[in-house]
Design a protein around this motif. Structure first.
Motif, mmCIF file in Angstrom:
data_model
loop_
_atom_site.group_PDB
_atom_site.id
_atom_site.type_symbol
_atom_site.label_atom_id
_atom_site.label_comp_id
_atom_site.label_asym_id
_atom_site.label_seq_id
_atom_site.Cartn_x
_atom_site.Cartn_y
_atom_site.Cartn_z
ATOM 1 N N LEU A 103 44.079 62.239 112.124
ATOM 2 C CA LEU A 103 43.436 61.209 112.914
ATOM 3 C C LEU A 103 42.783 61.841 114.140
ATOM 4 O O LEU A 103 43.419 62.599 114.862
ATOM 5 C CB LEU A 103 44.469 60.176 113.365
ATOM 6 N N VAL A 104 41.511 61.566 114.365
ATOM 7 C CA VAL A 104 40.816 62.148 115.505
ATOM 8 C C VAL A 104 40.904 61.228 116.704
ATOM 9 O O VAL A 104 41.227 61.642 117.803
ATOM 10 C CB VAL A 104 39.331 62.416 115.156
ATOM 11 N N ASP A 105 40.648 59.944 116.475
ATOM 12 C CA ASP A 105 40.600 59.043 117.603
ATOM 13 C C ASP A 105 40.864 57.618 117.142
ATOM 14 O O ASP A 105 40.422 57.203 116.065
ATOM 15 C CB ASP A 105 39.213 59.130 118.266
ATOM 16 N N ALA A 106 41.619 56.891 117.933
ATOM 17 C CA ALA A 106 41.795 55.462 117.689
ATOM 18 C C ALA A 106 41.602 54.774 119.018
ATOM 19 O O ALA A 106 42.265 55.105 119.988
ATOM 20 C CB ALA A 106 43.195 55.178 117.140
ATOM 21 N N ASP A 164 29.253 64.953 110.225
ATOM 22 C CA ASP A 164 30.116 66.032 110.671
ATOM 23 C C ASP A 164 31.475 66.019 109.973
ATOM 24 O O ASP A 164 32.419 66.644 110.435
ATOM 25 C CB ASP A 164 30.302 65.975 112.191
ATOM 26 N N GLY A 165 31.592 65.265 108.900
ATOM 27 C CA GLY A 165 32.830 65.293 108.133
ATOM 28 C C GLY A 165 33.873 64.295 108.601
ATOM 29 O O GLY A 165 34.947 64.204 108.012
ATOM 30 N N VAL A 182 38.644 53.463 114.409
ATOM 31 C CA VAL A 182 39.453 54.612 114.021
ATOM 32 C C VAL A 182 38.539 55.683 113.460
ATOM 33 O O VAL A 182 37.630 55.399 112.681
ATOM 34 C CB VAL A 182 40.491 54.217 112.944
ATOM 35 N N LYS A 183 38.790 56.936 113.884
ATOM 36 C CA LYS A 183 37.977 58.042 113.397
ATOM 37 C C LYS A 183 38.926 59.118 112.877
ATOM 38 O O LYS A 183 39.944 59.394 113.506
ATOM 39 C CB LYS A 183 37.160 58.599 114.554
ATOM 40 N N ASP A 220 40.333 63.642 104.398
ATOM 41 C CA ASP A 220 40.729 62.456 103.645
ATOM 42 C C ASP A 220 42.053 61.882 104.125
ATOM 43 O O ASP A 220 43.108 62.465 103.948
ATOM 44 C CB ASP A 220 40.771 62.741 102.143
ATOM 45 N N LEU A 221 41.925 60.735 104.754
ATOM 46 C CA LEU A 221 43.092 59.952 105.141
ATOM 47 C C LEU A 221 42.889 58.626 104.413
ATOM 48 O O LEU A 221 41.801 58.067 104.451
ATOM 49 C CB LEU A 221 43.095 59.759 106.656
#
Lengths: 747, 49
Positions: free
Chosen positions: A47-50, A16-17, A61-62, A66-67
């Motif tokens: 950042l989606v989730d940590a 899902d990217g 970490v999600k 591009d991070l």
């Protein structure tokens, strides 16, 4: 660190990217850390989730798009936590799945035993009063309805293990368990069909529940040591500068290196891989590899080993072996032999099980035969025999060892000791001889300033702060003394000479005695301590010479004394020169020591000790110790040890102090005596219960009381393994700056 | 005692629903970080953010 670390090998891309990265985080010790880390990372873009797992100190970490993964690590460093990418090993995932499965079985057995007990208590009280036989049958059929699927599902851990053992033509504890459970179940069903008063469904399921408790605790203990070992491995994950085709260096984790790659090793860096020098020349400190503290010159064509420290020149290496297990063939061969020898150790519980199974079966068979011989019906004989089998089923026995292990490993954890091996406790308890390596074990792994107390504090602070700007390994030792960790602005490093900066208009210099104009002073100081290395410092007209050498761990003298007071024979077995070992042995009061020992010598010495009937605990950190660690009865390593060495050690301790060794021995001895007490309790229980069962007095009610009673007793006794070790080391003493042992000050 | 025909299965059903709830919580990973959960409950991050 201005350079960007390339962590892309660790990043998992999802369909899902989103991208996913697992990190092992160091320095988590309080609840506020959770918020610190998760909240602190929130402002990173995309950042989606940590989410931090506080139990095993891992951060998931999600992020979307591009991070740069290194940015996360940098952000964590800014927050004050060291983080390292983590790759879950297959074996650990396997263990986690198994633990979940066991917990599921445990839940089902727990549910079933509660409900069947509810029905059973009704039947027992009804039998004493006026239950109608229809109601009793109804309750028995309901019990069977619950018990049969429960045993079919929750009994699998035991059935599988028993079948596995029988296939190998061996027995283990699970064979009598399986036979007992199945026989009792079949008998109970037969009794239900024939409208009997007593069935054993409750006993069967309660037995299963207690046994699963023991099994789950055992598994939890093993999983915890695995998780710790996994974290340790990734916390130590090293990085290297890989040269691409154009000769441009990129910082990558060693896991990303392949044989044939070329890596750049700058002055002051630790070499992370085995390799052959392609170009460049330098002095190499191999103390971590061989224990030898004198430096060796390396030129093109030489082979260098991971763990060596590069001193003054830049080297280009061609990687011969990358990642884990980088070592000489000889050491590996020695390791294999030694490890094979160790696996012959039989755990206490297994030894008991081996003797237990035949006794139980013979007792059961005898009961049946004697009852038939004395003229009772086959039906009664079988019922009594099954009662014997149920009552002897080792549920207290199965709890005796794992509960103590879990409680004791918790106590060890608080004393900064992590177990690598599940049976380490038992082996540790029997130790009577301690063999220490010197470099990095009795001494601190890094060099320290030995004459810090002889230098004016302001001058020392200035020198230490200036040292922060240098890459030279000796400067790193001096920098350790700095209280203000802010490097001076405009400090210039002159390669091979030293660093200089100007403070309030006065020039300060740190480096070789010639660079600082302190030749005379340095000769005078060097004459007093020829073994140490020197750095000179100049502040205006003032001169100081810092003696840099390996210092003893701060509490080494005290700990060795305490160990000796406990009746442990302490010895030193070092790869270093005799001149370096003798003063340390004298300071610590260790009469028996041996220097200049090769890995093979160390093994030979350990074998000699073992032949004298000693149980040896080897404490070591160098790669040269790895085979010795594997061949000793039990081994410990400081966290700073080389990867391979740590993998061989049964336990790892953290911190600058040696005290964890003392704690570990104390806790292990206590735990071992508790395990034996527990086994004794289980034995006494059997001695009382078996004759009762043999005489036919064991009704389901008595069986239930006996089983839960003995299990509770064993668990309560095991809780005593918590011990007083947690109070022994208040946090304040750990923060003390490490003083050097007086005899090593070189005065 | 005919009431038992209803009561006992009902008791069992209640027990089963408890078991199902436990298995669900196990599956949804609520036991992955038991120490963390004990501390997270004390956090007031829902107020700040």
């Amino acid at each position: 660190m201005a350079e960007i670390l390339d962590l892309s090998v660790y990043v998992k891309r999802q369909n899902d990217g989103t991208a996913h990265l697992d990190l092992a985080v160091e320095g988590i010790d309080c609840a506020a850390c959770i918020d610190d880390i998760e909240g602190g990372l929130q402002h990173l873009p995309r950042l989606v989730d940590a989410r931090l797992n506080y139990t095993n100190h891992r951060l998931a970490v999600k992020w979307q798009g591009d991070l740069e993964p290194a940015a996360i690590v940098d952000e964590l460093r800014r927050l004050g936590y060291r983080a390292h990418p983590f790759q879950a090993r297959l074996i650990e995932e396997e263990e986690t799945r198994r633990a979940q499965w066991l917990l599921k079985c445990l839940a089902i057995a727990g549910f079933a035993s509660m409900n069947i007990m509810l029905l059973a208590v009704s039947v027992w009280s009804g039998n004493a009063t006026d239950i109608s036989s229809e109601t009793r049958d109804f309750f028995h059929w309901l019990s069977a309805l619950i018990a049969l699927p429960t045993v079919a599902y929750a009994g699998q851990p035991f059935f599988r293990s028993a079948i596995g053992a029988l296939k190998l033509r061996r027995t283990n504890m699970d064979v009598p368990i399986t036979i007992g459970i199945l026989l009792a179940l079949v008998m109970s069903v037969v009794e239900t069909v024939s409208h009997a008063e007593h069935t054993y469904f409750d006993s069967v399921v309660m037995l299963l529940f207690f046994l699963l408790c023991g099994r789950y605790l055992d598994q939890a203990m093993r999983r915890r040591t695995r998780a710790v070992a996994g974290n340790l491995a990734s916390l130590k994950a090293e990085v290297a500068h890989r040269l691409d085709d154009g000769g441009e260096p990129t910082l990558v984790p060693t896991a990303a290196l392949k044989p044939g790659d070329r890596v750049l090793v700058r002055p002051g860096e630790r070499i992370a891989v085995d390799g052959i020098v392609v170009s460049g020349a330098s002095d190499i400190d191999e103390s971590l590899v061989t224990g030898e503290t004198a430096r060796r010159a390396a030129v093109a064509g030489d082979t260098l080993y991971a763990g060596s420290l590069n001193y003054n020149g830049t080297l280009t290496l061609q990687v011969t072996a990358a990642g884990k297990g980088t070592l000489l063939d000889e050491v590996e061969r020695l390791l294999e032999n030694a490890a094979a020898a160790k696996s012959r150790y039989v755990q206490l519980a297994d030894r008991v099980a081996r003797a237990y199974a035949p006794v139980v079966h013979i007792a059961t068979a005898l009961t049946a035969l004697i009852w038939i011989a004395t003229g009772s019906s086959v039906h009664n004989a079988v019922i009594t025999a099954v009662a014997v089998l149920i009552i002897t089923c080792p549920c207290a026995l199965a709890l005796a060892v794992p509960v103590v292990q879990v409680v004791a490993s918790g106590a060890l954890f608080r004393s900064n000791v992590f177990l690598n091996a599940g049976d380490a406790l038992e082996r540790l308890a029997r130790v009577d001889t301690l063999v220490f390596d010197k470099t990095g074990t009795l001494t601190l792994p890094e060099m320290r300033v030995a004459n810090a107390s002889a230098i004016r504090p302001e001058l020392l602070e200035m020198a230490a702060r200036l040292a922060l700007s240098s890459h030279h390994p000796l400067a790193a030792a001096a920098a350790h003394e700095a209280k203000n960790r802010q490097p001076y602005d405009g400090a210039v490093e002159e390669t091979g000479q030293g660093v200089r900066a100007s403070v309030d208009g006065t020039e300060i210099r740190l480096g070789s005695p010639a660079f600082c104009g302190a030749l005379e002073l340095s000769q005078a100081v060097a004459a007093r301590d020829p073994e140490a290395s020197l750095i000179a410092f100049a502040h205006g007209d003032e001169r100081a010479v810092l003696l840099i050498r390996q210092a003893l761990r701060p509490d080494a003298v005290r700990t060795v004394r305490a160990l000796q007071a406990r009746g442990l024979d302490c010895r030193i077995l070092s790869g270093d020169r005799p001149e370096a070992v003798a003063p340390i042995a004298a300071t610590l009061g260790i009469p028996v020591w041996r220097a200049a020992a090769t890995p093979a010598d160390k093994i030979a010495a350990l074998e000699e000790f073992k032949a004298q009937g000693r149980k040896v605990l080897m404490v070591g950190d160098g790669l040269n110790d790895a085979p010795a660690l594997a061949s000793a009865d039990i081994s410990m390593s400081p966290i700073t040890a080389a990867d391979l060495t740590q993998a061989q050690a049964d336990a790892v301790f953290i911190g600058d102090r040696l005290e964890p060794i003392l704690d570990a021995v104390a806790i292990a001895r206590r735990a071992h005596s508790l395990m034996r007490q527990n086994l004794m309790l289980a034995l006494v229980y059997n001695l009382i219960a078996v004759p009762l069962a043999f005489l036919g007095y064991v009704t389901p009610l008595v069986a239930a009381l006996a089983m839960s009673g003995s299990s509770t007793l064993v668990i309560l006794n095991a809780l005593r393994a918590r011990g007083r070790a947690d109070a022994a080391e208040p946090a304040a003493t750990r923060l003390d700056p490490a003083p050097t042992a007086p005899a090593l000050q070189g005065t | 005692m005919n009431i038992l025909i209803y009561l006992v299965p009902m008791a069992l059903l209640l027990g089963l629903s408890g078991l199902a709830a436990f298995l669900w919580s196990l599956k949804s990973g609520q036991y992955d970080d038991v120490q963390g959960a004990a501390l997270r409950v004390l956090m007031d991050d829902d107020i700040r953010r």
